[in-house]
Motif scaffolding. Sequence first.
Motif, PDB file in Angstrom:
ATOM      1  N   GLY A  65       0.349  -1.430  -0.484  1.00  0.00           N
ATOM      2  CA  GLY A  65      -0.046  -0.240  -0.285  1.00  0.00           C
ATOM      3  C   GLY A  65       0.965   1.138   0.265  1.00  0.00           C
ATOM      4  N   GLU A  66       2.065   0.977   0.253  1.00  0.00           N
ATOM      5  CA  GLU A  66       3.262   2.433   0.097  1.00  0.00           C
ATOM      6  C   GLU A  66       2.776   2.482  -1.146  1.00  0.00           C
ATOM      7  OE1 GLU A  66       4.960   4.213   2.391  1.00  0.00           O
ATOM      8  OE2 GLU A  66       3.677   3.473   4.528  1.00  0.00           O
ATOM      9  N   THR A  67       3.251   4.253  -1.690  1.00  0.00           N
ATOM     10  CA  THR A  67       4.158   4.731  -2.302  1.00  0.00           C
ATOM     11  C   THR A  67       5.134   5.570  -2.630  1.00  0.00           C
ATOM     12  OG1 THR A  67       2.486   6.449  -2.333  1.00  0.00           O
ATOM     13  CG2 THR A  67       1.382   4.633  -3.594  1.00  0.00           C
ATOM     14  N   ALA A  68       5.680   5.881  -3.734  1.00  0.00           N
ATOM     15  CA  ALA A  68       6.625   7.056  -3.928  1.00  0.00           C
ATOM     16  C   ALA A  68       7.094   7.102  -5.066  1.00  0.00           C
ATOM     17  CB  ALA A  68       8.095   6.018  -3.183  1.00  0.00           C
ATOM     18  N   GLU A  69       6.911   8.142  -5.547  1.00  0.00           N
ATOM     19  CA  GLU A  69       7.175   9.196  -6.719  1.00  0.00           C
ATOM     20  C   GLU A  69       9.253   9.055  -7.083  1.00  0.00           C
ATOM     21  OE1 GLU A  69       6.224  12.486  -6.502  1.00  0.00           O
ATOM     22  OE2 GLU A  69       4.091  12.591  -5.912  1.00  0.00           O
ATOM     23  N   ASP A  70       9.447   8.942  -6.257  1.00  0.00           N
ATOM     24  CA  ASP A  70      11.433   8.783  -6.624  1.00  0.00           C
ATOM     25  C   ASP A  70      11.820   7.741  -6.602  1.00  0.00           C
ATOM     26  OD1 ASP A  70      11.336   8.300  -4.147  1.00  0.00           O
ATOM     27  OD2 ASP A  70      12.795   9.652  -3.101  1.00  0.00           O
ATOM     28  N   GLU A  96      10.974   2.828  -7.414  1.00  0.00           N
ATOM     29  CA  GLU A  96       9.707   1.954  -7.946  1.00  0.00           C
ATOM     30  C   GLU A  96       9.234   1.314  -6.399  1.00  0.00           C
ATOM     31  OE1 GLU A  96       9.254  -2.637 -10.306  1.00  0.00           O
ATOM     32  OE2 GLU A  96      10.748  -1.163 -10.602  1.00  0.00           O
ATOM     33  N   VAL A  97       8.290   0.798  -6.256  1.00  0.00           N
ATOM     34  CA  VAL A  97       7.815   0.014  -4.775  1.00  0.00           C
ATOM     35  C   VAL A  97       8.317  -1.259  -4.813  1.00  0.00           C
ATOM     36  CG1 VAL A  97       6.662   0.217  -2.913  1.00  0.00           C
ATOM     37  CG2 VAL A  97       7.047   2.439  -3.531  1.00  0.00           C
ATOM     38  N   PRO A 156       6.462  -3.782  -2.720  1.00  0.00           N
ATOM     39  CA  PRO A 156       5.367  -4.844  -1.759  1.00  0.00           C
ATOM     40  C   PRO A 156       6.144  -5.217  -0.637  1.00  0.00           C
ATOM     41  CG  PRO A 156       3.977  -4.439  -3.796  1.00  0.00           C
ATOM     42  CD  PRO A 156       5.782  -4.468  -4.159  1.00  0.00           C
TER      43      PRO A 156
END
Length: 467
Positions: A100-105, A107-108, A110
């Motif tokens: 559920g975590e996201t990041a703009e900088d 790739e996540v 999970p």
Amino acid sequence: MGLLTALEGGYGDRGDALVVDGRRMSWEELLGAASAVARRAAGAPALAVLARPSLETVVAVVGGLLAGVPVVPLPPDSGPKERAHILRDSGATLLAAPVGETAEDVEVLPVDPAARAARPAGEPPADATAFVLYTSGTTGAPKGAVIPYGAVAADLDALAGAWRWTAEDTLVHGLPLFHVHGLVLGVLGALRTGSRLVHTGRPTPGGYAAARGSLYFGVPTVWSRLAADEDAARELASARLLVSGSAPLPVPVFERLAALTGHAPIERYGMTETLITVSTRADGERRPGSVGVPVEGVRTRLVGEDGGALPADGESVGELQVSGPTLFRGYLNRPEASAEAWTADGWFRTGDVAVIGADGFHRIVGRASVDLIKSGGYRIGAGEVEAALRDHPAVADAAVVGAPDADLGQTVVAYVIPDGPVSGDELTAFVAERLSVHKRPRRVVLVPELPRNAMGKVLKKQLLDLG
């Protein structure tokens, strides 16, 4: 035999072998979840891990190690500037974080503790990179210390011997999972020895008291707060060892812990670059103010300002230098800094000043530099905080020092020349938004000028006299 021997089945298993902030896993469940991470991380140049005190963090770190991918712990309170530097400098292309975590900088990847996969085949070689741990220096951005698998294994085995640490122990701590003390010792140590691990989420006296462990880790701030809570401290009487590190333990705290718990604390010394190199022993003398003798495989020496060797006479003060199998390989992307870290004959320059007695006991006197602040178990580079302060439009210049503090060991104090209307609270918040929160100044003093020498260098030893 691999680094994580508890996952190989030799110590048996139990449903609560790993407990983090009340959530439980068996070693078998950890292996399955970590293997799922390893399958996705395989081949990445580095795996950043959002290192909150959670099961997901442990699963992600173990997954990276199983995959043979360098693990880069990311402090969860990193400001955007610090985070961007670590991701860029390490080359991490994935950030392991809870579902559920996201990041703009970046790739996540999970991390799901309920996921399962078969363990990857093979073991990374001893000289492969296990971690890139970012450590604050005296100037500039944090440097990434490259830690090989072999160094981690050698250090944990040496500490298991020094502390009589076995699979019969239950290790308890609530330390952050992005540096050596909380992560390498506090998680991988359990996975190496087979001891049960209880991470309390936060290192509160109540949490430590309720955990009923045999082996406890803490920094001086933790022990100071525990010693102030008599009821909680007395609950630790049934423990086997209390271990303190990351900064000197004040003698009054040592003595009060011993009186309340019946256990004189173990003190040990190390750095991100060297792991733990010196310690008192489970079956030996524990002397207040002393960190003991070198662990197995490690050698130490004292060097004077002229570069000559100093005697171990209990009086001579010199720079402590170390050698042995626990040392890092160098600073990532910093060949000049790496070269400066070692002497011509291969000893690491710790930058710490020490005294060694005729009996081999070491006493750390302090930093060779005034610019490395140890606060609450964290190492904070004054230059990094100064640079953040100077980014504020109403700051003309700034100098940062560590002031003695009974609770934290040292507290970060900033002396700022303002260039417009600004308050101390505003500057504290400004730094906390850009760097890790623990690096923020606890006190800001606005001054018209900073004391300097003829070369323009700030005379930091005079700053605390300004108030």
